[in-house]
Every structure is written in C-alpha cells, then in structure tokens.
Design a protein around this motif. Structure first.
Motif, PDB file in Angstrom:
ATOM      1  N   SER A  66      65.521 -11.911 -47.090  1.00 57.32           N
ATOM      2  CA  SER A  66      65.910 -11.845 -48.502  1.00 57.32           C
ATOM      3  C   SER A  66      67.153 -10.993 -48.635  1.00 57.32           C
ATOM      4  N   PRO A  67      68.308 -11.627 -48.807  1.00 57.50           N
ATOM      5  CA  PRO A  67      69.529 -10.842 -49.011  1.00 57.50           C
ATOM      6  C   PRO A  67      69.424 -10.006 -50.276  1.00 57.50           C
ATOM      7  N   PHE A  68      70.022  -8.794 -50.271  1.00 61.58           N
ATOM      8  CA  PHE A  68      69.929  -7.926 -51.447  1.00 61.58           C
ATOM      9  C   PHE A  68      70.614  -8.606 -52.635  1.00 61.58           C
ATOM     10  N   PRO A  69      69.928  -8.695 -53.773  1.00 66.45           N
ATOM     11  CA  PRO A  69      70.471  -9.460 -54.900  1.00 66.45           C
ATOM     12  C   PRO A  69      71.418  -8.686 -55.815  1.00 66.45           C
ATOM     13  N   GLY A  70      71.605  -7.395 -55.583  1.00 64.02           N
ATOM     14  CA  GLY A  70      72.447  -6.598 -56.477  1.00 64.02           C
ATOM     15  C   GLY A  70      73.708  -6.095 -55.791  1.00 64.02           C
ATOM     16  N   SER A  71      74.627  -5.557 -56.595  1.00 68.10           N
ATOM     17  CA  SER A  71      75.851  -4.963 -56.057  1.00 68.10           C
ATOM     18  C   SER A  71      75.723  -3.456 -55.911  1.00 68.10           C
ATOM     19  N   ILE A  72      74.699  -2.891 -56.534  1.00 64.56           N
ATOM     20  CA  ILE A  72      74.327  -1.484 -56.329  1.00 64.56           C
ATOM     21  C   ILE A  72      72.802  -1.443 -56.209  1.00 64.56           C
ATOM     22  N   CYS A  73      72.293  -0.344 -55.654  1.00 65.93           N
ATOM     23  CA  CYS A  73      70.845  -0.117 -55.674  1.00 65.93           C
ATOM     24  C   CYS A  73      70.563   0.807 -56.851  1.00 65.93           C
ATOM     25  N   VAL A  79      60.870   5.114 -57.411  1.00 63.39           N
ATOM     26  CA  VAL A  79      61.572   4.277 -56.416  1.00 63.39           C
ATOM     27  C   VAL A  79      62.531   5.197 -55.657  1.00 63.39           C
ATOM     28  N   VAL A  80      62.368   5.222 -54.334  1.00 61.96           N
ATOM     29  CA  VAL A  80      63.141   6.160 -53.516  1.00 61.96           C
ATOM     30  C   VAL A  80      64.535   5.599 -53.241  1.00 61.96           C
ATOM     31  N   VAL A  81      64.564   4.386 -52.698  1.00 67.39           N
ATOM     32  CA  VAL A  81      65.831   3.715 -52.366  1.00 67.39           C
ATOM     33  C   VAL A  81      65.669   2.210 -52.544  1.00 67.39           C
ATOM     34  N   HIS A  82      66.810   1.518 -52.535  1.00 65.49           N
ATOM     35  CA  HIS A  82      66.876   0.050 -52.525  1.00 65.49           C
ATOM     36  C   HIS A  82      66.265  -0.614 -53.745  1.00 65.49           C
ATOM     37  N   GLY A  83      66.256   0.111 -54.882  1.00 66.04           N
ATOM     38  CA  GLY A  83      65.775  -0.496 -56.121  1.00 66.04           C
ATOM     39  C   GLY A  83      66.659  -1.679 -56.513  1.00 66.04           C
ATOM     40  N   VAL A  84      66.023  -2.780 -56.873  1.00 69.81           N
ATOM     41  CA  VAL A  84      66.747  -4.007 -57.219  1.00 69.81           C
ATOM     42  C   VAL A  84      67.052  -4.003 -58.720  1.00 69.81           C
ATOM     43  N   PRO A  85      68.339  -4.165 -59.091  1.00 68.57           N
ATOM     44  CA  PRO A  85      68.681  -4.210 -60.519  1.00 68.57           C
ATOM     45  C   PRO A  85      67.941  -5.342 -61.227  1.00 68.57           C
ATOM     46  N   SER A  86      67.472  -5.065 -62.447  1.00 66.74           N
ATOM     47  CA  SER A  86      66.655  -6.047 -63.158  1.00 66.74           C
ATOM     48  C   SER A  86      66.821  -5.892 -64.667  1.00 66.74           C
ATOM     49  N   GLU A  87      66.765  -7.037 -65.366  1.00 68.04           N
ATOM     50  CA  GLU A  87      66.799  -7.001 -66.840  1.00 68.04           C
ATOM     51  C   GLU A  87      65.547  -6.304 -67.354  1.00 68.04           C
ATOM     52  N   ASP A  88      64.469  -6.335 -66.560  1.00 69.26           N
ATOM     53  CA  ASP A  88      63.181  -5.797 -67.004  1.00 69.26           C
ATOM     54  C   ASP A  88      63.063  -4.288 -66.841  1.00 69.26           C
ATOM     55  N   MET A 219      56.857  -0.471 -49.293  1.00 71.48           N
ATOM     56  CA  MET A 219      57.810  -1.460 -49.788  1.00 71.48           C
ATOM     57  C   MET A 219      57.130  -2.350 -50.816  1.00 71.48           C
ATOM     58  N   SER A 220      57.843  -2.627 -51.902  1.00 68.73           N
ATOM     59  CA  SER A 220      57.250  -3.468 -52.944  1.00 68.73           C
ATOM     60  C   SER A 220      57.318  -4.943 -52.531  1.00 68.73           C
ATOM     61  N   GLU A 221      56.716  -5.786 -53.355  1.00 63.99           N
ATOM     62  CA  GLU A 221      56.666  -7.228 -53.044  1.00 63.99           C
ATOM     63  C   GLU A 221      58.048  -7.868 -53.016  1.00 63.99           C
ATOM     64  N   ASP A 222      59.018  -7.234 -53.665  1.00 66.19           N
ATOM     65  CA  ASP A 222      60.372  -7.816 -53.636  1.00 66.19           C
ATOM     66  C   ASP A 222      61.055  -7.642 -52.280  1.00 66.19           C
ATOM     67  N   TRP A 224      62.371  -5.155 -50.989  1.00 64.80           N
ATOM     68  CA  TRP A 224      63.489  -4.211 -50.998  1.00 64.80           C
ATOM     69  C   TRP A 224      63.083  -2.834 -51.523  1.00 64.80           C
ATOM     70  N   SER A 225      62.601  -2.776 -52.770  1.00 70.40           N
ATOM     71  CA  SER A 225      62.354  -1.479 -53.422  1.00 70.40           C
ATOM     72  C   SER A 225      61.330  -0.658 -52.637  1.00 70.40           C
ATOM     73  N   ILE A 226      61.703   0.582 -52.365  1.00 71.69           N
ATOM     74  CA  ILE A 226      60.826   1.492 -51.617  1.00 71.69           C
ATOM     75  C   ILE A 226      60.274   2.534 -52.590  1.00 71.69           C
ATOM     76  N   TYR A 227      58.950   2.583 -52.699  1.00 75.57           N
ATOM     77  CA  TYR A 227      58.265   3.474 -53.640  1.00 75.57           C
ATOM     78  C   TYR A 227      57.598   4.631 -52.907  1.00 75.57           C
ATOM     79  N   THR A 228      57.447   5.767 -53.614  1.00 74.02           N
ATOM     80  CA  THR A 228      56.633   6.847 -53.053  1.00 74.02           C
ATOM     81  C   THR A 228      55.166   6.413 -53.130  1.00 74.02           C
ATOM     82  N   ARG A 229      54.411   6.759 -52.102  1.00 75.91           N
ATOM     83  CA  ARG A 229      52.990   6.390 -52.016  1.00 75.91           C
ATOM     84  C   ARG A 229      52.201   6.994 -53.186  1.00 75.91           C
TER      85      ARG A 229
END
Ligand code: MG
Ligand code: MG
Length: 268
Positions: A66-73, A79-88, A219-222, A224-229
C-alpha cells in the motif's frame, strides 16, 4: 553503505530541508480546531510543488503493497508516526499533531517533523512535547566528528526515560541524501560509544518518537498509522543534520514555526 556528502551535496540538501521547514510552517499556520488533516495535506502538496520539488512521502511503498496516500504524515494524539491524512480526522482544541514532511529537490532529500499544539493543550502533554524537542537537540549535540551514533541514541533515551516517557523502538532515525532512507540507522535508544563513527560529510535525520506511557505500538488496519498500545499521546520532532568541519550543521529549521508559536502563546 554510508554515503558521505561533499560540500556541494550538503548545500543541495540544505535547500531541500529549508523547503521542508517552510512547508511545515505553512501547515502550522493552518493548524487550528476545525481543519481536517486532508486539508493540511493538500496545502502541503501544493506548497511543495509550487517550489519545484516533489513530496517524497506520496506513493512511498510499504511491505504490504500500500503506497502512502498522502504528501505529509499527519499523526494526531495517540498516533505516533505515519498518520494518513483524512477528511474524517478534524482537529479539535487540545489535540496535538505531528506533521512529518519530506521533499525531493534537485535530486536530494529533506526530512523534518514538528509536533504542533492545537489551541490550548494540557500541561502534561506540553511537557511531553518539550522533553521530546529537548531530546532532539541533546542528540544533535552529540553529533560531532569522532563520536558514535550510540552517543546520539543514549542522549535521547536517557533524557526521555528520566521523565518516565517511552522511547519507541520500532522506528528510528536514518542516513539521508539521494535516498530518503540511507545507512546508518539512528535509533533513539542505545549505548554510548557504540555504533558507526560520526565523520565529516555524514548526513542523518535524528527523530525521537516519544510516548507518554508505554513505548509499545501497533499498526492500524490502514497498514500505515502507528498507534500507542495504551492510547496515550506521542510526540515526534525531527531535524536533518550534516557534519561539517567536524561540527553539526542543522539543515532543516524550526525558526518560522517558533515565531508562530510565540504569536499564539504556545511556546514550549
Ligand atoms: Mg520524517
Ligand atoms: Mg525521517
């Protein structure tokens, strides 16, 4: 293999990193309750392209195809790193958002991250941000010719753990140049005097990823997004640096952001 950079290459990397700095400031000016991370992403994408560069993160591959869908994280709160930009994902008062940005300009990469406050942030969270940023500069302070990568790692780890914070293990800093990720790895934990020796021409990104509680992440289902446990917040600050004439030269910059924070009474 470590690619040491020439003076000319370091200047090109400075240009790429100054564009990252300007992009982060541009995004920072828009950070406010009510804006979505997708809006921030569009702003960054346009700004980077308007300045003749490519947002390196867009389409960046991961091992899951899954290529990263955003231009920034855009990594909000837990969310620690790699958060995916979203309208939601719409920012609200009291949130924090780590904006990680990479640009490719004239064949060389810039990479830097800043954790912004949204409106008024609780003091314990501000303390996490302050400590993470201090740890970044303590790490940078160890980046002199003759030292070793472990000296950087040790400085970051001990400063954060002394405050009871978690140091994320799965993600680390890195060499940077023609590729966004080059050798050597620069962990945020380690021992003094260990690892590769720091030499003139070495260009690395130092990037403490620090959590309020446990350092364990998932790692979340997307994919990419890495969450704290434990769902507690995390902070992430990153600079790209070069070793130049034996000393450290910070190629990225938080200067514009810090002016903005002072105007907003958000100085850490
Ligand atoms: Mg980065
Ligand atoms: Mg990086």
């Amino acid at each position: 293999m470590i690619f040491l950079k020439t003076e000319d290459e370091i200047e090109r990397m400075r240009a790429a990193n100054q564009l990252v700095a300007a992009t982060l400031a541009e995004v920072g000016r828009a950070v406010a309750p009510g804006i979505s991370t997708a809006q921030l992403n569009r702003l960054a994408d346009e700004f980077i392209r308007d300045h003749g560069a490519i947002p390196t993160f867009l389409g960046f591959p991961n091992p899951y195809g899954s290529p990263f869908p955003g231009s920034i994280c855009t990594s909000v709160n837990e969310v620690v790193v790699h958060g995916v930009p979203s309208e939601d994902v719409v920012l609200k008062d009291g949130d924090i958002i780590s904006v990680d940005c990479g640009t490719l300009l004239d064949g060389y990469n810039g990479d830097s991250c800043y954790t912004f406050q949204v409106g008024e942030v609780a003091e314990d969270v501000r303390q996490l941000l302050r400590t993470t940023k201090e740890a970044l500069y303590l790490g940078i302070g160890q980046a002199v010719a003759g030292h070793r990568i472990g000296d950087i790692s040790y400085a970051v780890q001990t400063h954060c753990e002394a405050q009871g914070y978690g140091v994320v293990r799965e993600f680390v800093g890195h060499g940077i140049g023609r590729d966004m990720h080059e050798d050597p790895q620069v962990p945020n934990y380690g021992r003094r005097g260990q690892g590769k020796q720091i030499k003139n021409g070495l260009c690395i990104a130092i990037e403490p990823m620090i959590t309020m509680g446990t350092y364990e992440v998932y790692m979340s289902e997307d994919k990419w997004s890495i969450y704290t446990r434990d769902s507690r917040p995390a902070a992430h600050f990153e600079h790209t640096i070069a070793i130049h004439h034996g000393k450290v030269d910070i190629l990225s910059s938080f200067e514009e952001i810090e002016v903005l924070e002072a105007q907003r009474n958000q100085t850490l």
